[in-house]
Structure formats: C-alpha cells, structure tokens
Write a protein that holds these residues in place. Structure first.
Motif, PDB file in Angstrom:
ATOM      1  N   LYS A   1      24.256 -71.280  -8.761  1.00 19.41           N
ATOM      2  CA  LYS A   1      25.232 -72.372  -8.868  1.00 19.41           C
ATOM      3  C   LYS A   1      26.396 -72.183  -7.882  1.00 19.41           C
ATOM      4  O   LYS A   1      27.541 -72.037  -8.264  1.00 19.41           O
TER       5      LYS A   1
ATOM      6  N   THR B   1      30.600 -71.870 -14.087  1.00 22.98           N
ATOM      7  CA  THR B   1      30.899 -73.134 -13.393  1.00 22.98           C
ATOM      8  C   THR B   1      31.934 -73.952 -14.162  1.00 22.98           C
ATOM      9  O   THR B   1      32.192 -75.110 -13.838  1.00 22.98           O
TER      10      THR B   1
ATOM     11  N   ASP C   1      33.154 -70.860  -8.029  1.00 26.35           N
ATOM     12  CA  ASP C   1      33.880 -71.679  -9.007  1.00 26.35           C
ATOM     13  C   ASP C   1      35.395 -71.525  -8.863  1.00 26.35           C
ATOM     14  O   ASP C   1      36.143 -72.510  -8.887  1.00 26.35           O
TER      15      ASP C   1
ATOM     16  N   LYS D   1      34.322 -77.713 -13.503  1.00 25.19           N
ATOM     17  CA  LYS D   1      33.987 -78.839 -14.383  1.00 25.19           C
ATOM     18  C   LYS D   1      35.121 -79.162 -15.360  1.00 25.19           C
ATOM     19  O   LYS D   1      34.965 -80.002 -16.248  1.00 25.19           O
TER      20      LYS D   1
ATOM     21  N   ALA E   1      26.866 -71.745 -18.212  1.00 24.55           N
ATOM     22  CA  ALA E   1      27.959 -72.676 -17.892  1.00 24.55           C
ATOM     23  C   ALA E   1      29.302 -71.965 -17.709  1.00 24.55           C
ATOM     24  O   ALA E   1      30.251 -72.548 -17.172  1.00 24.55           O
TER      25      ALA E   1
ATOM     26  N   THR F   1      38.416 -74.376  -7.244  1.00 27.20           N
ATOM     27  CA  THR F   1      39.490 -74.872  -8.120  1.00 27.20           C
ATOM     28  C   THR F   1      40.851 -74.300  -7.746  1.00 27.20           C
ATOM     29  O   THR F   1      41.750 -74.214  -8.584  1.00 27.20           O
TER      30      THR F   1
ATOM     31  N   THR G   1      27.939 -74.285  -5.157  1.00 24.45           N
ATOM     32  CA  THR G   1      27.966 -75.617  -4.544  1.00 24.45           C
ATOM     33  C   THR G   1      28.269 -75.549  -3.051  1.00 24.45           C
ATOM     34  O   THR G   1      27.850 -76.409  -2.288  1.00 24.45           O
TER      35      THR G   1
ATOM     36  N   LYS H   1      36.374 -77.348 -17.745  1.00 26.89           N
ATOM     37  CA  LYS H   1      36.097 -76.928 -19.126  1.00 26.89           C
ATOM     38  C   LYS H   1      36.946 -75.713 -19.504  1.00 26.89           C
ATOM     39  O   LYS H   1      37.149 -74.812 -18.699  1.00 26.89           O
TER      40      LYS H   1
END
Length: 389
Positions: free
Chosen positions: A320, A50, A163, A54, A47, A167, A322, A56
């Motif tokens: 991962k 990513t 990622d 998300k 995680a 962002t 996207t 986080k």
C-alpha cells in the motif's frame, strides 16, 4: 463426537473471527466461545498503515463492535480475559476469569513485534503498531507535521512511511538492508520505491542500524551505527513480527518458528488447531489476509469432525505505497531460483522469479503493471492445480 461440539477460539483478530464465521455457517447450533484479552472489536489490521491518509483515527477503524459480532455469530464472548495456560488433559483453557472447557480449541494468537536490543534512556519509546490500541497510542503522541523515525523498511515500515509522508509528516527510515522491501523484491524495485517516496519527503538511511535512542525535550534523539544522530518526535519500530507460540509451547504442543500444524490446520494435539500469524503450515509461515481466509475455510470443517485440507491460492500481496504502487508474490521459502527482469519502461517494472526448472514461482509488478496481478495469479493457480493433479 455426538451432538454439536463446544469450540473455543483464542484471539479476536481476522484469523479468530474468520474461523468463527466459517464455523457458524457450517454449524448453526454449535457452542462457540471467543476468548480475547482485547475488547473484541473487529477491524482490519492492514488498514493501520494507511489510516492517516484516509483520515481515520483508532475508533473509526472499528468496522464492527464486539457486541454486534457476538450477536451476529451467536458467540459467548469473553473479552478482556488473558489466557494463562491450556490444560490439555482436562481440555480446559485457564483464563483470568476462570477455566473454560472445550471439545475443540482453535489458537488464533497472532504475532508480536520483534524488539531489537537498543541502548539509551528512550529505547522503550520505540512503538510498534500491531493493534488498534497501539495505533491509538501512536496517534495521540504524534504532533502534526512531526518528524517520525521508522526502524525497518519491510512492508509495514514502507507503508507507514508512505502514509506519514502523504499526510504532512516527515518520516525518516533506517534499515540495515540496502533497499526497501529487501527480503521481498529485487534491488531495482526497491530503488524505485525509495526514489518515489524520497520525492514525497521520506528520508532514508539504508545499510544503517539504530544503536541508541535518547530522550530530548521535543521527543527523541537516535544514534546510528555510523555516528549520525537523528532527532524526531516519535519512533515507530517496524522490524518484523514473531509468531506468538509461548502458550502452545507451555502446553507441550509441537512448535517451530510458529505453532506447527498439518494440512488441515491441526496441531500435534488432535483437538487443537492453529491459524493465522501464529501458525506454521507445512509450507511455512503465511501471514496476510488471503491465507487466513483460506485456512479458516478448511479449519472450520476439520474442527467439526470433517478433516479438510487447506488449499492456499497464490498468496500475492498489494503493497500500500500510493507513491509507487507494487504487487508481489514472494518467492517461495527454500526454493532455488532467480529474479529476471521482464519489463522496465514507462509503465513500471516487472520481475519474475523462476525456479531451477524455469517455472515462474513469484513476481513483482510496479505502477501500471499492477493491473496484471489477477491474470498472473489465475495463471499460477492453474499451474499449481496442474502440478497437484
């Protein structure tokens, strides 16, 4: 061994906790001790790459606090302890908090980031994100919208590029190989990943190498082998991981690329097992989540006195990204064969790796073809079962 054995596990990652969960299921009364130099919180390492998209931060990536894990699994948790040596003769783990004696020992030591030799007064600023603490450090040093240099375009580097771009950051990826995921996928797939991420703002310098990293007022300036210079606020090093074998090697265990284990996860010492990124199974290294869980299910009964073979399912991986979804089953190590294109259309790309007998041993699917992953894994599982029978 009469009565419940005392089993000590070193390492609080997915491998360590995975085997402890299986042990507790099988042996409700066994003495279980977890030794970790970290705080022992449970989180998903995959995680980390990513987390930005998300929303986080390091603290919200923790799924279960250490104290709760210890209570749930009835563990003696020794957090913040560095293991300095294993005394195999007296069956003791020598830690900074004193010796801990064991009947069986499980090494879940993970892997450490490879640090390539780089010149310059800011070479030490190349951060590898391989733990929660690393991630916290990385996020705290990252200004919004910053340019981030990523060294390496393997799984971790490519996922972080995706990622960061998703962002509002500006990733710049440098890799010595010709396309992303070059050790895992054919060139056409790598090119489609590169192009999809380029559209999201990722800048690529492939076939290039970072030679030096220098300090600047706003961060760093990297020098490539073709003389090009790249300025960025931060550097992420994602050039790969190396199994942590030093502790095992110092203890005289058999070590190759990883800590060598047999089909039950047992090392060259019958009372010591190894699992996860630090272990070298008969089939080779096997990182990722699926093999760790499969190994835990066999190592737990083996450590409790019932030798059980590890049975790995097809170890497929979801990349991962996207911007360009990819699932793949890497070609097996040391198996001769070729990638063949099975589809190249509006649904995406589909490649199969066939060995010299024509049997499918690996695959790469992109975009909508990713939906075929479960059917393909099932078919390959049946094929493997047929071969084993």
């Amino acid at each position: 061994m009469t009565g419940s054995p005392h089993i000590v596990v070193i390492g609080s990652g997915l491998a360590g906790y995975g085997v402890l969960r299986e042990l507790r299921k099988l042996a409700p009364d066994a003495r279980l001790t977890l030794v970790t130099q970290d705080d022992g919180h449970f989180y998903s390492k995959p995680a980390l790459s990513t987390a930005l998209a998300k929303g986080k931060v390091a603290d919200t990536l923790v799924t279960t606090a250490a104290e709760k894990m210890a209570t749930q699994l009835k563990l003696d948790l020794r957090a913040g302890r560095v293991v300095e040596a294993i005394d195999r003769q007296d069956k003791a783990v020598l830690t900074t908090g004193g010796p801990i004696f064991y009947d069986r020992l499980v090494l879940a030591l993970g892997a450490e980031p490879i640090r390539p030799p780089i010149e310059g007064d800011a070479a030490h600023r190349a951060m590898a994100v391989n733990s929660l603490d690393h991630y916290r450090d990385f996020r705290e040093k990252l200004p919004d919208g910053a340019r981030v240099l990523i060294m390496g375009s393997g799984l971790v580097g490519t996922e972080f590029a995706n990622d960061l771009a998703a962002t509002g950051y500006r990733p710049v990826v440098v890799d010595m190989l010709g396309h992303p995921l070059a050790q895992l996928v054919p060139a056409d797939v790598g090119s489609s990943i590169r192009d999809a991420l380029s559209e999201k703002g990722v800048e690529w310098h492939l076939g290039r190498k970072v030679m030096a990293i220098h300090k600047t007022d706003g961060g760093i300036r990297a020098e490539l082998d073709d003389g090009m210079e790249i300025e960025a606020a931060a550097v992420l090093s994602a050039v790969g991981l190396r199994p942590n074998v030093q502790l095992a090697q110092d203890a005289g265990l058999d070590v190759g690329r990883g800590i060598r284990v047999d089909q039950t996860g047992r090392t060259s010492d019958p009372d010591i097992f190894a699992i996860g990124d630090c272990a070298e199974y008969p089939s080779g290294l096997a990182a990722y989540v699926t093999p760790i869980m499969a190994a835990a299910r066999a190592i737990a009964p083996s450590a409790l006195g019932t030798p059980t073979d590890i049975r790995f399912p097809p170890l497929s991986v979801q990349v991962k990204t996207t911007a360009c979804p990819v699932v793949l089953l890497p070609a097996p190590q040391g198996v001769a064969g070729n990638w063949e294109e099975a589809a190249n259309d509006s649904m995406g790309l589909k490649y199969l790796f066939r060995d010299s007998d024509g049997a499918v041993r690996g695959y790469v699917f992109t975009q909508e073809y990713c939906q075929e992953r479960m059917d393909m894994d099932r078919a390959l599982s049946e094929q493997l079962a047929g071969v084993a029978a």
